[in-house]
Design a protein around this motif. Structure first.
Motif, PDB file in Angstrom:
ATOM      1  N   ILE A 281       0.843  -1.204   0.000  1.00  0.00           N
ATOM      2  CA  ILE A 281       0.000   0.000   0.000  1.00  0.00           C
ATOM      3  C   ILE A 281       0.877   1.253   0.000  1.00  0.00           C
ATOM      4  N   LEU A 282       1.836   1.290   0.917  1.00  0.00           N
ATOM      5  CA  LEU A 282       2.736   2.442   0.986  1.00  0.00           C
ATOM      6  C   LEU A 282       3.550   2.576  -0.293  1.00  0.00           C
ATOM      7  N   GLY A 283       4.107   1.453  -0.763  1.00  0.00           N
ATOM      8  CA  GLY A 283       4.956   1.498  -1.945  1.00  0.00           C
ATOM      9  C   GLY A 283       4.220   1.947  -3.195  1.00  0.00           C
ATOM     10  N   GLU A 284       3.030   1.388  -3.410  1.00  0.00           N
ATOM     11  CA  GLU A 284       2.274   1.748  -4.613  1.00  0.00           C
ATOM     12  C   GLU A 284       1.831   3.199  -4.584  1.00  0.00           C
ATOM     13  N   LEU A 285       1.437   3.689  -3.422  1.00  0.00           N
ATOM     14  CA  LEU A 285       1.000   5.085  -3.329  1.00  0.00           C
ATOM     15  C   LEU A 285       2.174   6.039  -3.534  1.00  0.00           C
ATOM     16  N   VAL A 286       3.356   5.677  -3.019  1.00  0.00           N
ATOM     17  CA  VAL A 286       4.538   6.518  -3.229  1.00  0.00           C
ATOM     18  C   VAL A 286       4.862   6.619  -4.713  1.00  0.00           C
ATOM     19  N   ILE A 287       4.861   5.475  -5.399  1.00  0.00           N
ATOM     20  CA  ILE A 287       5.174   5.488  -6.832  1.00  0.00           C
ATOM     21  C   ILE A 287       4.099   6.231  -7.615  1.00  0.00           C
ATOM     22  N   PHE A 288       2.841   6.035  -7.261  1.00  0.00           N
ATOM     23  CA  PHE A 288       1.738   6.659  -7.988  1.00  0.00           C
ATOM     24  C   PHE A 288       1.794   8.182  -7.891  1.00  0.00           C
ATOM     25  N   PHE A 289       2.000   8.686  -6.665  1.00  0.00           N
ATOM     26  CA  PHE A 289       1.966  10.136  -6.468  1.00  0.00           C
ATOM     27  C   PHE A 289       3.281  10.812  -6.846  1.00  0.00           C
ATOM     28  N   SER A 290       4.391  10.077  -6.785  1.00  0.00           N
ATOM     29  CA  SER A 290       5.684  10.670  -7.139  1.00  0.00           C
ATOM     30  C   SER A 290       5.984  10.555  -8.624  1.00  0.00           C
ATOM     31  N   GLY A 291       5.376   9.548  -9.283  1.00  0.00           N
ATOM     32  CA  GLY A 291       5.635   9.344 -10.701  1.00  0.00           C
ATOM     33  C   GLY A 291       7.008   8.757 -10.985  1.00  0.00           C
ATOM     34  N   ILE A 292       7.658   8.169  -9.990  1.00  0.00           N
ATOM     35  CA  ILE A 292       8.984   7.581 -10.173  1.00  0.00           C
ATOM     36  C   ILE A 292       8.897   6.375 -11.102  1.00  0.00           C
ATOM     37  N   SER A 293       9.857   6.220 -11.989  1.00  0.00           N
ATOM     38  CA  SER A 293       9.911   5.068 -12.873  1.00  0.00           C
ATOM     39  C   SER A 293      11.362   4.722 -13.167  1.00  0.00           C
ATOM     40  N   LEU A 294      11.577   3.481 -13.594  1.00  0.00           N
ATOM     41  CA  LEU A 294      12.894   3.046 -14.050  1.00  0.00           C
ATOM     42  C   LEU A 294      12.799   2.863 -15.554  1.00  0.00           C
ATOM     43  N   GLY A 295      13.437   3.729 -16.286  1.00  0.00           N
ATOM     44  CA  GLY A 295      13.233   3.754 -17.722  1.00  0.00           C
ATOM     45  C   GLY A 295      11.859   4.330 -18.006  1.00  0.00           C
ATOM     46  N   ARG A 296      11.081   3.636 -18.815  1.00  0.00           N
ATOM     47  CA  ARG A 296       9.718   4.068 -19.090  1.00  0.00           C
ATOM     48  C   ARG A 296       8.680   3.205 -18.389  1.00  0.00           C
ATOM     49  N   ASP A 297       9.127   2.345 -17.516  1.00  0.00           N
ATOM     50  CA  ASP A 297       8.248   1.383 -16.863  1.00  0.00           C
ATOM     51  C   ASP A 297       8.279   1.609 -15.361  1.00  0.00           C
ATOM     52  N   THR A 298       7.097   1.652 -14.736  1.00  0.00           N
ATOM     53  CA  THR A 298       7.033   1.840 -13.285  1.00  0.00           C
ATOM     54  C   THR A 298       7.034   0.516 -12.535  1.00  0.00           C
ATOM     55  N   LEU A 299       6.960  -0.622 -13.243  1.00  0.00           N
ATOM     56  CA  LEU A 299       6.801  -1.899 -12.562  1.00  0.00           C
ATOM     57  C   LEU A 299       7.983  -2.212 -11.648  1.00  0.00           C
ATOM     58  N   TRP A 300       9.226  -2.021 -12.147  1.00  0.00           N
ATOM     59  CA  TRP A 300      10.391  -2.312 -11.322  1.00  0.00           C
ATOM     60  C   TRP A 300      10.499  -1.322 -10.169  1.00  0.00           C
ATOM     61  N   ALA A 301      10.104  -0.087 -10.424  1.00  0.00           N
ATOM     62  CA  ALA A 301      10.068   0.888  -9.321  1.00  0.00           C
ATOM     63  C   ALA A 301       9.063   0.450  -8.260  1.00  0.00           C
ATOM     64  N   ASN A 302       7.925  -0.107  -8.706  1.00  0.00           N
ATOM     65  CA  ASN A 302       6.934  -0.628  -7.762  1.00  0.00           C
ATOM     66  C   ASN A 302       7.510  -1.779  -6.957  1.00  0.00           C
ATOM     67  N   TYR A 303       8.238  -2.673  -7.626  1.00  0.00           N
ATOM     68  CA  TYR A 303       8.844  -3.807  -6.926  1.00  0.00           C
ATOM     69  C   TYR A 303       9.765  -3.333  -5.796  1.00  0.00           C
ATOM     70  N   ILE A 304      10.654  -2.406  -6.135  1.00  0.00           N
ATOM     71  CA  ILE A 304      11.605  -1.914  -5.141  1.00  0.00           C
ATOM     72  C   ILE A 304      10.881  -1.210  -4.004  1.00  0.00           C
ATOM     73  N   SER A 305       9.914  -0.386  -4.358  1.00  0.00           N
ATOM     74  CA  SER A 305       9.176   0.366  -3.344  1.00  0.00           C
ATOM     75  C   SER A 305       8.353  -0.558  -2.451  1.00  0.00           C
ATOM     76  N   ASP A 306       7.679  -1.548  -3.045  1.00  0.00           N
ATOM     77  CA  ASP A 306       6.854  -2.469  -2.269  1.00  0.00           C
ATOM     78  C   ASP A 306       7.710  -3.313  -1.322  1.00  0.00           C
ATOM     79  N   TYR A 307       8.812  -3.828  -1.829  1.00  0.00           N
ATOM     80  CA  TYR A 307       9.691  -4.667  -1.004  1.00  0.00           C
ATOM     81  C   TYR A 307      10.305  -3.851   0.128  1.00  0.00           C
ATOM     82  N   SER A 308      10.759  -2.647  -0.193  1.00  0.00           N
ATOM     83  CA  SER A 308      11.328  -1.779   0.834  1.00  0.00           C
ATOM     84  C   SER A 308      10.279  -1.436   1.892  1.00  0.00           C
TER      85      SER A 308
END
Length: 236
Positions: free
Chosen positions: A102-129
């Motif tokens: 929940i925390l990880g997905e909301l951080v990525i969603f509101f910050s717009g952080i991505s790795l390359g053009r894909d947010t999936l790996w950013a979601n993985y890192i954020s969710d795991y962290s």
């Protein structure tokens, strides 16, 4: 606006999860069936949010009888087999991962952080962290209640007792998120502002719960993972 079948199913599943979580909160906080280890009240409420009726059944069968109020009314609780220690450990691990995602997905969603053009790996890192941060926080809160206030101990305990199960849980969740993005329609499935996204998260968390069972069972059997209510002096 007309709902699709998937959206309707999503709302129903999310509603069941929220009601299940609320019922556990009411049972512990209002009706007075408090858990001996207070953090487990929160853990069971979070479990209800993604496992729904299954969490309610497990809570009433195994957790509620541990409360002093239940024991005052009914006497000694039923003997809990070792598998319940595994179940409790899984719920604890699942709470880390559920709050982390929940925390990880909301951080990525509101910050717009991505790795390359894909947010999936950013979601993985954020969710795991997020799962690790929540796990350390849970361990620290428990240590404070027991009179120990060292953050280092919380990190060590998470690394030793939780990391394997959390990793197995998260891998299953990540595989499901990848499937939901690349196999299904990516627009509704990966947009946190839609109910479909959180419905898919529920499914992913349920998959993670199942995937983490073998790792949790191994940790419990080896005595590496000791859940709060199955502490060293209370293990069966």
């Amino acid at each position: 606006m007309r709902l699709t079948l998937l959206e309707l199913l999503s709302w129903i599943s999310l509603g069941v999860g929220l009601v299940s979580s609320a019922l556990i909160v009411v049972d512990t906080r209002v009706l007075g069936y408090r858990q001996p280890i207070k953090i487990m009240e929160f853990v069971w409420a979070v479990t209800g949010a993604y496992l729904g009726l299954a969490a309610i059944m497990a809570y009433r069968r195994w957790a509620r009888p541990q409360s002093p109020r239940w024991q005052q009314r009914h006497g000694r609780p039923p003997r809990r087999p070792r598998q319940i220690a595994i179940l409790t450990g899984l719920c604890h691990c699942g709470a880390h991962c559920a709050l982390g995602v929940i925390l990880g997905e909301l951080v990525i969603f509101f910050s717009g952080i991505s790795l390359g053009r894909d947010t999936l790996w950013a979601n993985y890192i954020s969710d795991y962290s997020g799962a690790i941060v929540v796990g350390v926080t849970f361990r620290y809160i428990t240590s404070v209640r027991r009179g120990r206030q060292r953050m280092r101990d919380a990190f060590v305990n998470v690394a030793k007792a939780d990391l394997l199960a959390v990793t197995a849980f998260e891998i299953a969740l990540f595989i499901w998120l990848a499937i939901s993005q690349y196999v299904t329609d990516s627009e509704p499935s990966m947009d946190p502002s839609t109910p479909v996204f959180w419905f898919f998260i529920q499914i992913g968390l349920a998959c993670g719960f199942i995937a983490a069972w073998p790792a949790t069972a191994w940790l419990v059997r080896r005595g590496i993972k000791v859940t709060p209510e199955h502490g060293p002096n209370r293990r069966r």
